[in-house]
Design an enzyme around this catalytic site. Sequence first.
Site, mmCIF file in Angstrom:
data_model
loop_
_atom_site.group_PDB
_atom_site.id
_atom_site.type_symbol
_atom_site.label_atom_id
_atom_site.label_comp_id
_atom_site.label_asym_id
_atom_site.label_seq_id
_atom_site.Cartn_x
_atom_site.Cartn_y
_atom_site.Cartn_z
ATOM 1 N N LYS A 24 0.835 -1.223 0.000
ATOM 2 C CA LYS A 24 0.000 0.000 0.000
ATOM 3 C C LYS A 24 0.859 1.260 0.000
ATOM 4 C CE LYS A 24 -1.408 1.669 4.045
ATOM 5 N NZ LYS A 24 -1.316 3.067 4.494
ATOM 6 N N ASN A 25 1.871 1.306 0.865
ATOM 7 C CA ASN A 25 2.637 2.545 1.005
ATOM 8 C C ASN A 25 3.615 2.770 -0.144
ATOM 9 O OD1 ASN A 25 1.219 3.150 3.262
ATOM 10 N ND2 ASN A 25 2.816 2.554 4.720
ATOM 11 N N CYS A 118 -4.044 13.422 13.617
ATOM 12 C CA CYS A 118 -4.663 12.115 13.436
ATOM 13 C C CYS A 118 -4.381 11.276 14.668
ATOM 14 C CB CYS A 118 -4.221 11.461 12.137
ATOM 15 S SG CYS A 118 -2.702 10.577 12.200
ATOM 16 N N ARG A 123 0.909 15.110 12.817
ATOM 17 C CA ARG A 123 1.644 14.736 11.588
ATOM 18 C C ARG A 123 1.773 15.963 10.707
ATOM 19 N NH1 ARG A 123 -0.680 9.137 9.363
ATOM 20 N NH2 ARG A 123 1.182 9.244 8.074
ATOM 21 N N ASP A 126 5.593 20.201 7.415
ATOM 22 C CA ASP A 126 6.631 21.227 7.233
ATOM 23 C C ASP A 126 7.780 20.738 6.349
ATOM 24 O OD1 ASP A 126 6.927 19.529 9.563
ATOM 25 O OD2 ASP A 126 8.777 20.602 9.977
ATOM 26 N N ASP A 309 5.006 0.808 11.821
ATOM 27 C CA ASP A 309 3.752 0.211 11.363
ATOM 28 C C ASP A 309 3.578 -1.237 11.845
ATOM 29 O OD1 ASP A 309 3.141 2.577 10.168
ATOM 30 O OD2 ASP A 309 3.790 1.982 8.163
ATOM 31 N N ARG A 401 -8.516 -0.090 5.179
ATOM 32 C CA ARG A 401 -7.682 0.929 4.509
ATOM 33 C C ARG A 401 -6.383 0.316 3.987
ATOM 34 N NH1 ARG A 401 -6.462 6.328 7.615
ATOM 35 N NH2 ARG A 401 -5.202 6.454 5.732
HETATM 36 N N1 EPU Z 1 7.152 14.620 10.105
HETATM 37 C C1 EPU Z 1 7.395 15.946 10.359
HETATM 38 N N2 EPU Z 1 7.206 16.837 9.344
HETATM 39 C C2 EPU Z 1 6.793 16.462 8.107
HETATM 40 C C3 EPU Z 1 6.565 15.086 7.843
HETATM 41 C C4 EPU Z 1 6.753 14.191 8.885
HETATM 42 O O1 EPU Z 1 7.749 16.312 11.471
HETATM 43 O O2 EPU Z 1 6.655 17.318 7.233
HETATM 44 C C5 EPU Z 1 7.352 13.633 11.198
HETATM 45 C C6 EPU Z 1 6.120 12.807 11.472
HETATM 46 O O3 EPU Z 1 5.210 13.498 12.340
HETATM 47 C C7 EPU Z 1 6.713 11.571 12.099
HETATM 48 C C8 EPU Z 1 8.005 11.401 11.324
HETATM 49 O O4 EPU Z 1 8.286 12.691 10.749
HETATM 50 O O5 EPU Z 1 7.013 11.790 13.465
HETATM 51 C C9 EPU Z 1 7.953 10.382 10.214
HETATM 52 O O6 EPU Z 1 6.801 10.567 9.410
HETATM 53 P P1 EPU Z 1 6.800 10.315 7.835
HETATM 54 O O7 EPU Z 1 6.693 11.625 7.144
HETATM 55 O O8 EPU Z 1 7.939 9.419 7.467
HETATM 56 O O9 EPU Z 1 5.435 9.559 7.626
HETATM 57 P P2 EPU Z 1 4.584 9.574 6.297
HETATM 58 O O10 EPU Z 1 5.504 9.654 5.164
HETATM 59 O O11 EPU Z 1 3.489 10.580 6.414
HETATM 60 C C10 EPU Z 1 4.574 6.991 5.879
HETATM 61 C C11 EPU Z 1 3.567 5.890 5.885
HETATM 62 C C12 EPU Z 1 3.101 5.621 7.308
HETATM 63 C C13 EPU Z 1 4.321 5.249 8.140
HETATM 64 C C14 EPU Z 1 5.371 6.366 8.069
HETATM 65 C C15 EPU Z 1 6.656 6.034 8.810
HETATM 66 C C16 EPU Z 1 2.510 6.122 3.727
HETATM 67 C C17 EPU Z 1 1.291 6.387 2.947
HETATM 68 N N3 EPU Z 1 2.427 6.250 5.048
HETATM 69 O O12 EPU Z 1 3.897 8.151 6.386
HETATM 70 O O13 EPU Z 1 2.233 4.505 7.231
HETATM 71 O O14 EPU Z 1 3.947 5.054 9.485
HETATM 72 O O15 EPU Z 1 5.692 6.632 6.690
HETATM 73 O O16 EPU Z 1 7.224 4.879 8.290
HETATM 74 O O17 EPU Z 1 3.532 5.767 3.170
HETATM 75 C C18 EPU Z 1 0.492 3.064 7.921
HETATM 76 O O18 EPU Z 1 0.636 2.459 6.846
HETATM 77 O O19 EPU Z 1 -0.196 2.617 8.875
HETATM 78 C C19 EPU Z 1 1.160 4.356 8.098
HETATM 79 C C20 EPU Z 1 0.808 5.250 9.024
#
Ligand code: EPU
Length: 427
Positions: A24-25, A118, A123, A126, A309, A401
């Site tokens: 999915k991701n 969420c 999340r 920035d 995850d 999901r």
């Molecule tokens: N973060 C920031 N600023 C940003 C973006 C992220 O501070 O602009 C922080 C987040 O709050 C978190 C950390 O950085 O503390 C890592 O978050 P990341 O951005 O890597 O998460 P994401 O890219 O939004 C993806 C997966 C998530 C998975 C995370 C971490 C997808 C669609 N989602 O999210 O998957 O937990 O990477 O590996 O790829 C799930 O599948 O259940 C899920 C939540």
Amino acid sequence: MSADTLVIRPCGPLHGTVTVNGAKNAVLPIMAACLLTAERSVIENVPHVTDVLTMIEILRGLGVAVEFAGDRLTVAPGRYTGTVAAYDLVSRMRASVCVLGPLLARHGRAQVSMPGGCVIGPRPIDLHLKGLQALGASFTIEHGYVVGTTQALRGGRVYLSGAFGSSVLATGNVMMAATLAPGTTVIEHAACEPEVVDLANFLSAMGACIEGQGSPVIRVEGVPRLRGVRYRIIPDRIEAGTLMIAAAIVGGDLAIDGALAEHLGAVIDKLSEAGAQVEKRNGSIRVQANHPLRSVEVTTLPFPGFPTDLQAQMMALMAVSRGVSVLTEKVYPERFMHISELNRMGASITREGSSAIVKGVSRLSGAPVTASDLRASAALMLAGMAAENQTELRGLEHLDRGYQDLEAKLVRLGASIERVSSLPATG
Ligand code: EPU
């Protein structure tokens, strides 16, 4: 909220062979990447999960033709002109934010509803904005929307780390935008997750010029245009890990086909330390376990660390392992909503800051429980399989999901799980 309930009854060891679906991701940002060309792309091994259906709605909302048949998704952007990802879709799925980079690259404008908080904690976005600004985009917040504009993107250098380390989707967004930005882009502290590598491989197949994917420094040379491609998505390492933990929680002997050992090193290591026998084969992982396992200490970290995850599922396993386990969450320090539901099933878990202290109990007791998020739903399902009496799991919209047919797969391996559309009131 889904009216469905999973009725889960205790089961003996799991036996057999199971195949994991596509990730999915990986597929969600790859679907967004299709926006970078007018040409048609065909994506294979796409899981039937509602997040994919939401991303299809977003693409169609932009004017893109999308067809989903079997496990094959055909995306034909043509001369789409849309630039807006609306509130109702973004609020359903935060991954919608990954259309930002491709839309800026193609149209010089993108308007994406600002994702809110969420249940797994704050999340922010920035890092997405910082990365795209380094490539020449400007952003304002208007009426709950992030509005990005640019005259023309150009290559730039950006250090993409926040308080909790690298960001998977921010790395993806900047990488996608950089493919069409003239000049060189360097992303430092890039996420190294296999899903980022899959996106980079997809973009390279489209004609992009990318180096360093899978390492913390990614370099992109902009090209004038990209083409449509046919591409097969990698297997879902989180689904594979969930099945591995299922075999560990009730015992058994499972062959998990499609599970890639190189994506699951930390999980293999921790399950082995807990007493499971894990055998790596070519394109498959075999897990043999006798319940109960031993306590372990686990810290979630960006790849190649233990994945956040799989934190909730691992906590369910710790709840019925011998001794005291400690689970520290370093990616989403607030991702602990499942503790109270596991405790309602007789687990003994206390939270101390970003750690959970889990005292193993000999048996959980089935109860009505509600999933707070996708991975919590899988954890409660596994806990129900290891519990006495019946567990009724609600909140299945979360499970749906991200997992295709998880309960049907577990049933074929020996679990007793039934999906019912409404249950008579108890008590
Ligand atoms: N973060 C920031 N600023 C940003 C973006 C992220 O501070 O602009 C922080 C987040 O709050 C978190 C950390 O950085 O503390 C890592 O978050 P990341 O951005 O890597 O998460 P994401 O890219 O939004 C993806 C997966 C998530 C998975 C995370 C971490 C997808 C669609 N989602 O999210 O998957 O937990 O990477 O590996 O790829 C799930 O599948 O259940 C899920 C939540």
